[in-house]
Design a protein around this motif. Structure first.
Motif, mmCIF file in Angstrom:
data_model
loop_
_atom_site.group_PDB
_atom_site.id
_atom_site.type_symbol
_atom_site.label_atom_id
_atom_site.label_comp_id
_atom_site.label_asym_id
_atom_site.label_seq_id
_atom_site.Cartn_x
_atom_site.Cartn_y
_atom_site.Cartn_z
ATOM 1 N N GLN A 215 0.848 -1.190 0.000
ATOM 2 C CA GLN A 215 0.000 0.000 0.000
ATOM 3 C C GLN A 215 0.882 1.238 0.000
ATOM 4 O OE1 GLN A 215 -3.157 0.056 2.880
ATOM 5 N NE2 GLN A 215 -3.767 2.148 2.417
ATOM 6 N N TYR A 216 0.376 2.319 -0.626
ATOM 7 C CA TYR A 216 1.180 3.525 -0.828
ATOM 8 C C TYR A 216 0.430 4.764 -0.343
ATOM 9 C CZ TYR A 216 3.944 0.256 -3.449
ATOM 10 O OH TYR A 216 4.708 -0.834 -3.786
ATOM 11 N N PHE A 217 1.225 5.753 0.036
ATOM 12 C CA PHE A 217 0.714 6.988 0.647
ATOM 13 C C PHE A 217 1.490 8.155 0.060
ATOM 14 C CE2 PHE A 217 0.960 10.258 3.946
ATOM 15 C CZ PHE A 217 -0.360 10.337 4.408
ATOM 16 N N VAL A 218 0.756 9.154 -0.432
ATOM 17 C CA VAL A 218 1.384 10.352 -0.996
ATOM 18 C C VAL A 218 1.180 11.509 -0.036
ATOM 19 C CG1 VAL A 218 1.522 11.925 -2.941
ATOM 20 C CG2 VAL A 218 0.937 9.521 -3.341
ATOM 21 N N GLU A 219 2.272 12.016 0.498
ATOM 22 C CA GLU A 219 2.228 13.162 1.405
ATOM 23 C C GLU A 219 2.479 14.438 0.606
ATOM 24 O OE1 GLU A 219 4.936 15.089 5.003
ATOM 25 O OE2 GLU A 219 5.416 13.108 4.179
ATOM 26 N N PRO A 220 1.522 15.392 0.614
ATOM 27 C CA PRO A 220 1.765 16.647 -0.108
ATOM 28 C C PRO A 220 2.971 17.377 0.461
ATOM 29 C CG PRO A 220 -0.533 16.451 0.590
ATOM 30 C CD PRO A 220 0.228 15.376 1.294
ATOM 31 N N ILE A 221 3.740 18.014 -0.391
ATOM 32 C CA ILE A 221 4.894 18.774 0.072
ATOM 33 C C ILE A 221 4.782 20.214 -0.405
ATOM 34 C CG2 ILE A 221 6.435 16.799 0.253
ATOM 35 C CD1 ILE A 221 7.589 17.451 -2.429
ATOM 36 N N GLU A 222 5.383 21.102 0.350
ATOM 37 C CA GLU A 222 5.309 22.525 0.050
ATOM 38 C C GLU A 222 5.891 22.806 -1.333
ATOM 39 O OE1 GLU A 222 6.693 26.787 2.069
ATOM 40 O OE2 GLU A 222 6.992 24.882 3.129
ATOM 41 N N GLY A 223 5.175 23.596 -2.101
ATOM 42 C CA GLY A 223 5.615 23.929 -3.445
ATOM 43 C C GLY A 223 5.053 23.009 -4.517
ATOM 44 N N GLY A 224 4.251 21.985 -4.101
ATOM 45 C CA GLY A 224 3.648 21.072 -5.059
ATOM 46 C C GLY A 224 4.338 19.730 -5.085
ATOM 47 N N GLY A 225 3.687 18.787 -5.722
ATOM 48 C CA GLY A 225 4.229 17.439 -5.775
ATOM 49 C C GLY A 225 3.891 16.657 -4.524
ATOM 50 N N GLY A 226 4.608 15.571 -4.316
ATOM 51 C CA GLY A 226 4.316 14.741 -3.161
ATOM 52 C C GLY A 226 5.485 13.845 -2.824
ATOM 53 N N GLN A 260 7.977 7.425 -11.852
ATOM 54 C CA GLN A 260 6.907 7.449 -12.845
ATOM 55 C C GLN A 260 5.869 8.537 -12.565
ATOM 56 O OE1 GLN A 260 6.174 5.437 -15.798
ATOM 57 N NE2 GLN A 260 8.391 5.326 -15.528
ATOM 58 N N CYS A 261 5.632 8.827 -11.294
ATOM 59 C CA CYS A 261 4.542 9.722 -10.912
ATOM 60 C C CYS A 261 5.003 11.148 -10.607
ATOM 61 C CB CYS A 261 3.809 9.154 -9.695
ATOM 62 S SG CYS A 261 3.053 7.546 -9.996
ATOM 63 N N GLY A 262 6.300 11.397 -10.664
ATOM 64 C CA GLY A 262 6.795 12.738 -10.388
ATOM 65 C C GLY A 262 6.855 13.072 -8.915
ATOM 66 N N TYR A 263 6.976 12.062 -8.054
ATOM 67 C CA TYR A 263 7.076 12.281 -6.615
ATOM 68 C C TYR A 263 8.514 12.056 -6.134
ATOM 69 C CZ TYR A 263 1.971 11.793 -6.823
ATOM 70 O OH TYR A 263 0.640 11.939 -7.138
ATOM 71 N N VAL A 264 8.778 12.471 -4.911
ATOM 72 C CA VAL A 264 10.065 12.170 -4.289
ATOM 73 C C VAL A 264 9.849 11.005 -3.332
ATOM 74 C CG1 VAL A 264 10.923 14.526 -4.519
ATOM 75 C CG2 VAL A 264 9.704 13.853 -2.425
ATOM 76 N N PRO A 265 10.887 10.202 -3.081
ATOM 77 C CA PRO A 265 10.716 9.046 -2.191
ATOM 78 C C PRO A 265 10.601 9.454 -0.729
ATOM 79 C CG PRO A 265 12.986 9.202 -2.951
ATOM 80 C CD PRO A 265 12.224 10.240 -3.703
ATOM 81 N N GLY A 266 9.773 8.715 -0.010
ATOM 82 C CA GLY A 266 9.582 8.954 1.416
ATOM 83 C C GLY A 266 10.161 7.831 2.244
ATOM 84 N N GLU A 267 9.285 6.937 2.744
ATOM 85 C CA GLU A 267 9.723 5.825 3.590
ATOM 86 C C GLU A 267 9.351 4.486 2.971
ATOM 87 O OE1 GLU A 267 9.784 6.296 8.242
ATOM 88 O OE2 GLU A 267 7.858 6.971 7.471
ATOM 89 N N ALA A 268 10.178 3.490 3.230
ATOM 90 C CA ALA A 268 9.837 2.099 2.975
ATOM 91 C C ALA A 268 9.539 1.474 4.335
ATOM 92 C CB ALA A 268 10.979 1.365 2.281
ATOM 93 N N ILE A 269 8.296 1.101 4.552
ATOM 94 C CA ILE A 269 7.853 0.538 5.825
ATOM 95 C C ILE A 269 7.578 -0.943 5.608
ATOM 96 C CG2 ILE A 269 6.141 0.688 7.675
ATOM 97 C CD1 ILE A 269 5.645 3.624 6.480
ATOM 98 N N TRP A 270 8.044 -1.758 6.516
ATOM 99 C CA TRP A 270 7.913 -3.215 6.392
ATOM 100 C C TRP A 270 7.180 -3.753 7.604
ATOM 101 C CZ3 TRP A 270 9.677 -7.292 9.399
ATOM 102 C CH2 TRP A 270 9.663 -8.562 8.794
ATOM 103 N N MET A 271 6.171 -4.588 7.344
ATOM 104 C CA MET A 271 5.411 -5.235 8.412
ATOM 105 C C MET A 271 5.486 -6.743 8.195
ATOM 106 S SD MET A 271 2.084 -2.722 8.182
ATOM 107 C CE MET A 271 1.151 -3.635 9.406
ATOM 108 N N GLY A 272 6.114 -7.443 9.122
ATOM 109 C CA GLY A 272 6.247 -8.888 9.012
ATOM 110 C C GLY A 272 5.336 -9.591 9.992
#
Length: 333
Positions: A215-226, A260-272
């Motif tokens: 699952q993925y989450f896009v956090e808005p960032i100042e100046g546009g994009g996510g 592909q979507c024009g976003y910057v990378p955030g976190e990779a979260i892993w749940m085992g």
């Protein structure tokens, strides 16, 4: 469990001097599973020590990726596997042709059981590459990961009612293509999900999906994009051998989707969920937790491919990967 296991008694969290390193999360879990895990017999017959439920978080915003440094992980093989998933292919032949052997043990085991021929792995792979009919019969893994990611079956009603309703197969659903479009069109959606856990197909898979839901989450960032982050829910994790590939591929896919979507990378979260170490990996645990983690490498995306399905291994470059030596350990099939 008894107190006579010298390694279990010796395994302790690695010194606090490395506590700030993100790989420490993994080393601590590896040590805790060996030290505190319930000893169980599993379908492989090898046996494991296991704990249920763990979470890790890795920051991708500085360009680094969580590629284990306390042992060498063959990242090119992991990247090739991810690209193979995205192609929808379920036959080991393309992997074997590229020198990737991580899926060979399952069809090889089936071939030996069904034919009685105790062929070696190298000879089996050579036949997979050379013989089209042999590869089609013995190289296929069933509808594993990629088949569900990009070709989830759909069904349309054709008659009947209630429990007797009849269906015909419709156009397959490309979950990855829909994910990319959804991330672009509606970044605030809570439905940016894909999964490989197709209940109707589990019995025909060589191995049901371990890393099963994303699952993925896009956090808005100042100046546009996510800023794009992702969670991987893994129902079953072989911490000794599988995790290194799983977490790197998870992070790589986030980077590809962001690209592909024009976003910057955030976190990779892993749940085992079922986090386990095989009983014949004692030497791996002892050696790996004794090592100090080194800096994670930086992943460079050398181009933006025309689509998420058009990336090639040559599009990725790793800078600064300086791991400890590889630790060999057997795969439980």
């Amino acid at each position: 469990m008894t107190g006579s296991d010298p390694l279990k008694a010796a395994v302790k969290p690695v010194s606090a001097g490395h506590a700030s390193h993100p790989e420490q999360q993994y080393l601590d879990l590896l040590a805790r599973v060996w030290r505190e895990g319930s000893e169980r017999r599993d379908r492989t017959g090898v046996g494991t020590r296991a704990l249920f439920g763990a979470t890790m978080r890795f920051d991708l915003s500085d360009g680094t990726v969580p590629l284990l440094t306390t042992k060498r992980v063959f990242w090119k093989s992991a990247a090739k596997e991810l690209l193979w998933f995205l192609s929808g292919n379920t036959n080991i032949r393309p992997l074997v042709e590229q020198g990737v052997h991580i899926w060979t043990d399952w069809p090889l085991d089936r071939y030996r059981r069904e034919t009685g021929d105790e062929i070696g792995r190298d000879a089996f792979e050579a036949r997979i590459v050379a013989d089209d009919d042999f590869a089609e019969q013995w190289g296929d893994l069933g509808p594993v990961y990629g088949a569900q990611w990009v070709g989830w079956p759909s069904y349309e009603p054709v008659g009947g009612d209630g429990p007797d309703r009849l269906y015909r197969e419709g156009k397959p659903i490309n979950q990855i293509a829909e994910l990319v479009e959804g991330l672009k069109r509606n970044p605030a959606s809570r439905r940016h999900i894909f999964t490989g856990w197709n209940v109707a197909k589990l019995g025909t898979m060589a191995l049901p999906p371990c890393h099963m839901t994303y699952q993925y989450f896009v956090e808005p960032i100042e100046g546009g994009g996510g800023r794009l982050s992702g969670i991987l829910y893994q129902r079953s994790c072989d911490l000794g051998l599988g995790f290194g590939f799983n977490i790197f591929e998870h992070a790589l896919l986030i980077r590809m989707l962001a690209d592909q979507c024009g976003y910057v990378p955030g976190e990779a979260i892993w749940m085992g969920a079922d986090c386990h170490v095989y009983l014949n990996h004692e030497h791996l645990v002892a050696e790996q937790i004794a090592r100090a983690p080194r800096a994670f490498p930086t992943l460079v995306m050398k181009r933006t491919a025309p689509s998420i399905f058009d990336y090639q291994l040559s599009d990725f470059d790793l800078i600064g990967y300086d791991p400890h030596p590889h630790i060999a350990a057997p795969v439980a099939v």
